[in-house]
Design an enzyme around this catalytic site. Structure first.
Site, PDB file in Angstrom:
ATOM      1  N   ALA A 195       9.285  19.236   5.488  1.00 30.56           N
ATOM      2  CA  ALA A 195      10.336  19.545   4.512  1.00 30.56           C
ATOM      3  C   ALA A 195      10.644  18.330   3.660  1.00 30.56           C
ATOM      4  O   ALA A 195      10.262  17.210   3.991  1.00 30.56           O
ATOM      5  CB  ALA A 195      11.606  19.997   5.234  1.00 30.56           C
ATOM      6  N   ASN A 196      11.324  18.565   2.553  1.00 28.51           N
ATOM      7  CA  ASN A 196      11.881  17.474   1.743  1.00 28.51           C
ATOM      8  C   ASN A 196      13.334  17.295   2.122  1.00 28.51           C
ATOM      9  O   ASN A 196      13.967  18.217   2.632  1.00 28.51           O
ATOM     10  CB  ASN A 196      11.854  17.851   0.254  1.00 28.51           C
ATOM     11  CG  ASN A 196      10.469  17.817  -0.337  1.00 28.51           C
ATOM     12  OD1 ASN A 196       9.487  18.073   0.335  1.00 28.51           O
ATOM     13  ND2 ASN A 196      10.408  17.514  -1.597  1.00 28.51           N
ATOM     14  N   ARG A 197      13.894  16.158   1.811  1.00 30.48           N
ATOM     15  CA  ARG A 197      15.327  15.943   1.975  1.00 30.48           C
ATOM     16  C   ARG A 197      16.066  16.678   0.865  1.00 30.48           C
ATOM     17  O   ARG A 197      15.764  16.487  -0.312  1.00 30.48           O
ATOM     18  CB  ARG A 197      15.662  14.473   1.779  1.00 30.48           C
ATOM     19  CG  ARG A 197      15.478  13.626   2.963  1.00 30.48           C
ATOM     20  CD  ARG A 197      15.987  12.223   2.641  1.00 30.48           C
ATOM     21  NE  ARG A 197      15.265  11.254   3.433  1.00 30.48           N
ATOM     22  CZ  ARG A 197      15.516  11.031   4.717  1.00 30.48           C
ATOM     23  NH1 ARG A 197      16.477  11.687   5.330  1.00 30.48           N
ATOM     24  NH2 ARG A 197      14.806  10.145   5.381  1.00 30.48           N
ATOM     25  N   SER A 198      17.015  17.505   1.232  1.00 30.43           N
ATOM     26  CA  SER A 198      17.848  18.166   0.232  1.00 30.43           C
ATOM     27  C   SER A 198      19.089  18.707   0.918  1.00 30.43           C
ATOM     28  O   SER A 198      18.995  19.456   1.890  1.00 30.43           O
ATOM     29  CB  SER A 198      17.084  19.328  -0.410  1.00 30.43           C
ATOM     30  OG  SER A 198      17.949  20.092  -1.218  1.00 30.43           O
TER      31      SER A 198
END
Ligand code: C5P
Length: 222
Positions: free
Chosen positions: A29-32
């Site tokens: 995942a990406n950081r968000s």
């Protein structure tokens, strides 16, 4: 009414990360945090829009009045987004993972003696680009976000061309900016008209001003 200029208009917003499974217990995942996207949904509701929020996993309350559609992967996000077209304004604030694991394992991968697992990646669909370059049902206004750690404006200009969208909202997310996960944001609006840089504001205020700007761009507000 003039204080609800998006009455009768449909606004679609993507927000949060996508989770791309490696196996049933692990993901990429990406950081968000989803904060800016959720704030935009709240602002769209306040302006009277029918508001669809296609959201990856985040820890935020659903903005009252918005229709939240939860997804996990980029493929699921694209499918739901396409099913909601046509819309007047589409805003892509999600941090979509660029890659997924080509074939996720259907059982948990065990640590052990077989060395390290090799993850074969596949490219995810670019949801923003797909919608912005769609031959039919292209929204009146397509907005992308660019989280950059350097050359913020130049990268945003390149992204505007590459994605085929009408506007890029660029922000500096370098480690010392405090934007990532924080409550404040400093954005630059990059479009064919040029660059407009805003002062640092709360994400909720950024969202309010952005939604009014978008309403103006589609001619719903003067
Ligand atoms: O260059 P990058 O892909 O990071 O551009 C970010 C913009 O593109 C954001 O608006 C993001 O929501 C959108 N995007 C997307 N689908 C992807 C990757 C990015 O919609 N697979």
């Amino acid at each position: 009414a003039s204080n609800r200029p998006l009455t009768g208009r449909k606004v679609l917003i993507t927000a949060g990360p996508t989770h791309e499974p490696i196996d049933p217990v692990r993901y990429i995942a990406n950081r968000s945090s989803g904060k800016q996207g959720y704030a935009l949904a709240q602002a769209a509701v306040a302006l009277g829009a029918e508001t669809i929020l296609v959201s990856g996993p985040v820890n935020l309350p659903i903005p009252p009045g918005a229709q939240m559609m939860p997804i996990e992967t980029a493929a699921e996000m694209l499918k739901l987004v396409e099913a909601e077209l046509p819309v007047d304004i589409a805003i892509f604030a999600a941090a979509v993972a660029d890659w997924r694991v080509a074939t996720a394992a259907d059982q948990k991968i065990k640590k052990g003696t077989n060395g390290l697992p090799e993850l074969k990646l596949a490219e995810n669909p670019d949801i923003l680009k797909t919608v912005a370059t769609a031959k039919s049902k292209r929204p009146k206004l397509v907005v992308g976000f660019a989280a950059e750690t350097q050359n913020v404006i130049d990268n945003a200009k390149a992204k505007l061309a590459k994605k085929g969208c009408d506007l890029i909202v660029a922000n500096d997310v370098s480690a010392d900016s405090g934007v990532m996960g924080g409550n404040r944001n400093r954005v630059h609006l990059v479009s064919a008209d040029g660059v407009e840089s805003w002062p640092e504001l709360d994400k909720s205020e950024v969202a309010r001003r952005l939604m009014e700007d978008f309403a103006r761009r589609i001619g719903a507000l003067t």
